[in-house]
Motif scaffolding. Structure first.
Motif, PDB file in Angstrom:
ATOM      1  N   GLY A  57      61.741  29.525  18.180  1.00 59.22           N
ATOM      2  CA  GLY A  57      62.911  28.586  17.604  1.00 59.22           C
ATOM      3  C   GLY A  57      63.454  27.964  18.846  1.00 59.22           C
ATOM      4  O   GLY A  57      64.367  27.198  18.718  1.00 59.22           O
ATOM      5  N   VAL A  58      63.081  28.202  19.940  1.00 60.65           N
ATOM      6  CA  VAL A  58      63.698  27.781  21.156  1.00 60.65           C
ATOM      7  C   VAL A  58      63.836  26.159  21.428  1.00 60.65           C
ATOM      8  O   VAL A  58      64.840  25.623  21.899  1.00 60.65           O
ATOM      9  CB  VAL A  58      63.108  28.402  22.500  1.00 60.65           C
ATOM     10  CG1 VAL A  58      61.629  27.435  22.673  1.00 60.65           C
ATOM     11  CG2 VAL A  58      63.882  28.271  23.876  1.00 60.65           C
ATOM     12  N   GLU A  59      62.742  25.539  20.740  1.00 52.93           N
ATOM     13  CA  GLU A  59      62.794  23.785  20.653  1.00 52.93           C
ATOM     14  C   GLU A  59      63.821  23.397  19.770  1.00 52.93           C
ATOM     15  O   GLU A  59      63.809  22.124  19.639  1.00 52.93           O
ATOM     16  CB  GLU A  59      61.384  23.531  20.742  1.00 52.93           C
ATOM     17  CG  GLU A  59      60.400  23.883  21.969  1.00 52.93           C
ATOM     18  CD  GLU A  59      59.056  23.350  21.830  1.00 52.93           C
ATOM     19  OE1 GLU A  59      59.036  22.092  21.666  1.00 52.93           O
ATOM     20  OE2 GLU A  59      58.218  24.054  21.889  1.00 52.93           O
ATOM     21  N   LEU A  60      64.196  24.057  18.836  1.00 53.15           N
ATOM     22  CA  LEU A  60      65.031  23.526  17.835  1.00 53.15           C
ATOM     23  C   LEU A  60      66.671  23.315  18.362  1.00 53.15           C
ATOM     24  O   LEU A  60      67.120  24.197  18.936  1.00 53.15           O
ATOM     25  CB  LEU A  60      65.087  24.442  16.479  1.00 53.15           C
ATOM     26  CG  LEU A  60      63.706  24.833  15.668  1.00 53.15           C
ATOM     27  CD1 LEU A  60      64.001  25.959  14.712  1.00 53.15           C
ATOM     28  CD2 LEU A  60      63.411  23.471  15.210  1.00 53.15           C
ATOM     29  N   ASN A  61      66.952  22.177  18.010  1.00 50.91           N
ATOM     30  CA  ASN A  61      68.491  22.090  18.395  1.00 50.91           C
ATOM     31  C   ASN A  61      69.354  22.995  17.484  1.00 50.91           C
ATOM     32  O   ASN A  61      68.852  23.533  16.650  1.00 50.91           O
ATOM     33  CB  ASN A  61      68.861  20.564  18.330  1.00 50.91           C
ATOM     34  CG  ASN A  61      68.841  20.053  17.172  1.00 50.91           C
ATOM     35  OD1 ASN A  61      68.930  20.511  15.973  1.00 50.91           O
ATOM     36  ND2 ASN A  61      68.419  18.660  17.127  1.00 50.91           N
ATOM     37  N   SER A  62      70.460  23.123  17.761  1.00 46.43           N
ATOM     38  CA  SER A  62      71.705  24.053  17.106  1.00 46.43           C
ATOM     39  C   SER A  62      71.519  23.654  15.480  1.00 46.43           C
ATOM     40  O   SER A  62      71.646  24.615  14.672  1.00 46.43           O
ATOM     41  CB  SER A  62      72.900  24.006  17.579  1.00 46.43           C
ATOM     42  OG  SER A  62      73.386  22.709  17.505  1.00 46.43           O
ATOM     43  N   VAL A  63      71.648  22.383  15.082  1.00 48.98           N
ATOM     44  CA  VAL A  63      71.687  21.949  13.575  1.00 48.98           C
ATOM     45  C   VAL A  63      70.333  22.270  13.048  1.00 48.98           C
ATOM     46  O   VAL A  63      70.504  22.722  11.915  1.00 48.98           O
ATOM     47  CB  VAL A  63      72.106  20.466  13.631  1.00 48.98           C
ATOM     48  CG1 VAL A  63      71.878  19.904  12.305  1.00 48.98           C
ATOM     49  CG2 VAL A  63      73.644  20.160  14.157  1.00 48.98           C
TER      50      VAL A  63
END
Length: 73
Positions: A57-63
């Motif tokens: 999940g490292v490439e997902l932004n916080s939202v």
């Protein structure tokens, strides 16, 4: 699903998140993004992004990360 397909899903969910930050705060944007994914993404797409978020999940932004958590409830 291929790596390219996963990259496309990551790009799409991050774009959806970025485009919905105008709703105010992250919690409102998260709800809008989660509802969008529930309504418009295929089951296989939802499963792939959920698997990715729980394993890395490292490439997902916080939202995006928060929206995926909503999908898992």
């Amino acid at each position: 699903m291929s790596d390219q397909q996963l990259q496309n899903l990551i790009k799409m969910i991050n774009q959806i998140s970025d485009n919905n930050l105008h709703h105010g705060d992250e919690s409102e944007a998260t709800e809008v993004v989660a509802n969008h994914i529930k309504k418009f993404w295929a089951r296989s797409m939802k499963q792939q992004i959920t698997d990715y978020a729980t394993s890395d999940g490292v490439e997902l932004n916080s939202v995006s990360r928060l929206a995926v958590k909503c999908l898992m409830k």
